[in-house]
Design an enzyme around this catalytic site. Structure first.
Site, short mmCIF file in Angstrom:
data_model
loop_
_atom_site.label_atom_id
_atom_site.label_comp_id
_atom_site.label_asym_id
_atom_site.label_seq_id
_atom_site.Cartn_x
_atom_site.Cartn_y
_atom_site.Cartn_z
N GLY A 53 30.95 37.61 43.61
CA GLY A 53 29.74 36.55 43.51
C GLY A 53 29.85 35.48 41.86
CG ASN A 99 32.46 30.97 45.93
OD1 ASN A 99 32.00 29.79 45.67
ND2 ASN A 99 33.42 31.62 45.97
CG ASN A 137 32.55 32.92 56.56
OD1 ASN A 137 32.09 33.87 54.72
ND2 ASN A 137 33.37 32.74 56.22
CG HIS A 186 37.99 31.79 54.45
ND1 HIS A 186 38.60 33.12 54.70
CD2 HIS A 186 39.96 31.20 55.26
CE1 HIS A 186 39.66 33.37 54.32
NE2 HIS A 186 40.32 32.23 54.77
C1 GAR Z 1 35.82 33.50 47.93
O1 GAR Z 1 36.64 32.73 47.50
C2 GAR Z 1 35.13 33.72 49.31
O2 GAR Z 1 36.35 32.08 49.95
C3 GAR Z 1 36.14 34.13 49.81
O3 GAR Z 1 35.98 35.31 49.20
C4 GAR Z 1 36.53 34.86 47.92
C5 GAR Z 1 34.55 35.51 46.67
O4 GAR Z 1 34.94 34.98 45.46
N1 GAR Z 1 36.03 34.90 51.14
C6 GAR Z 1 36.39 35.07 52.00
O5 GAR Z 1 38.01 35.14 52.05
C7 GAR Z 1 36.14 35.19 53.22
N2 GAR Z 1 37.12 35.10 54.40
P1 GAR Z 1 32.78 34.96 44.80
O6 GAR Z 1 32.93 36.96 44.78
O7 GAR Z 1 33.58 35.03 43.01
O8 GAR Z 1 32.34 34.20 45.37
#
Ligand code: GAR
Length: 195
Positions: A13, A15, A108, A110
């Protein structure tokens, strides 16, 4: 008008934290109404609690189908009257049972450029491809989610991230996450002006 956001997570989490911080500082004219995780132990749920935001582990019921779960999730989120639903590390494909309730409202993030490395472990797979000499850079993107296509849909923003010769997977990951935290906020800022 202050935008109402529901954030879906599956893990750390960081982000989500960037969104919560931007809301708290006033950088983003938005309020996180609810944080929902499909995983009970997602650290993002703690981040939400610390920020005084509703945090929910949305449990899959016994014998519940994927589509029934998605319908139930959509029904719950609908009660929150969200302007946007942000998938910030939500590692579960949403079916049309969910998406049809929120056309052009699901965003989303990515950690790869459009049409590259969809799915899980995108950074690791890009790093391996770099080591094999197949790519020179990777990137990140923020996009709308129109259908069940994995990490695919109308691109709202993307940014190239160079891979440096002395990068380790860790250093590349750190740089990608730092850049994501900024790009996600600038993209959301632009998006919520259209509400
Ligand atoms: C982020 O890097 C996001 O881009 C990725 O998961 C991570 C979550 O990090 N999402 C994907 O790979 C979607 N396919 P966080 O939990 O520290 O925000």
């Amino acid at each position: 008008m202050t935008a109402r956001l529901v954030v879906l997570i599956s893990g750390n989490g960081s982000n989500l934290q960037a969104i919560l911080d931007a809301c708290a500082s006033g950088e983003l004219d938005a309020k996180v109404i609810s944080v929902i995780s499909n995983k009970a132990d997602a650290y993002g749920l703690v981040r939400a609690k610390n920020a005084g935001v509703e945090s929910i582990h949305f449990t899959k019921l016994e014998n519940e189908s994927r589509t029934d779960y998605d319908t139930r999730l959509a029904n719950y989120i609908t009660t929150k009257l969200p302007d946007y639903i942000i998938l910030a590390g939500w590692m579960r494909i949403l079916s049309s049972n969910f998406l049809s309730s929120f056309p052009n409202r699901v965003v989303n993030l990515h950690p790869a450029l459009p049409n590259t490395f969809p799915g899980t472990h995108a950074i690791e797979r890009a790093y391996e491809a770099y080591k094999r000499g197949e790519i020179k850079h990777t990137g990140i993107m923020v996009h709308l989610v129109p259908d069940e296509g994995v990490d695919n849909g109308p691109v709202l923003a993307s940014e190239i991230i160079p891979i440096l010769t002395d990068d380790t997977l860790d250093s590349l990951e750190t740089r990608i996450h730092q850049t994501e935290h900024k790009l996600l906020i600038t993209t959301l800022k632009e998006l919520i002006t259209k509400i």
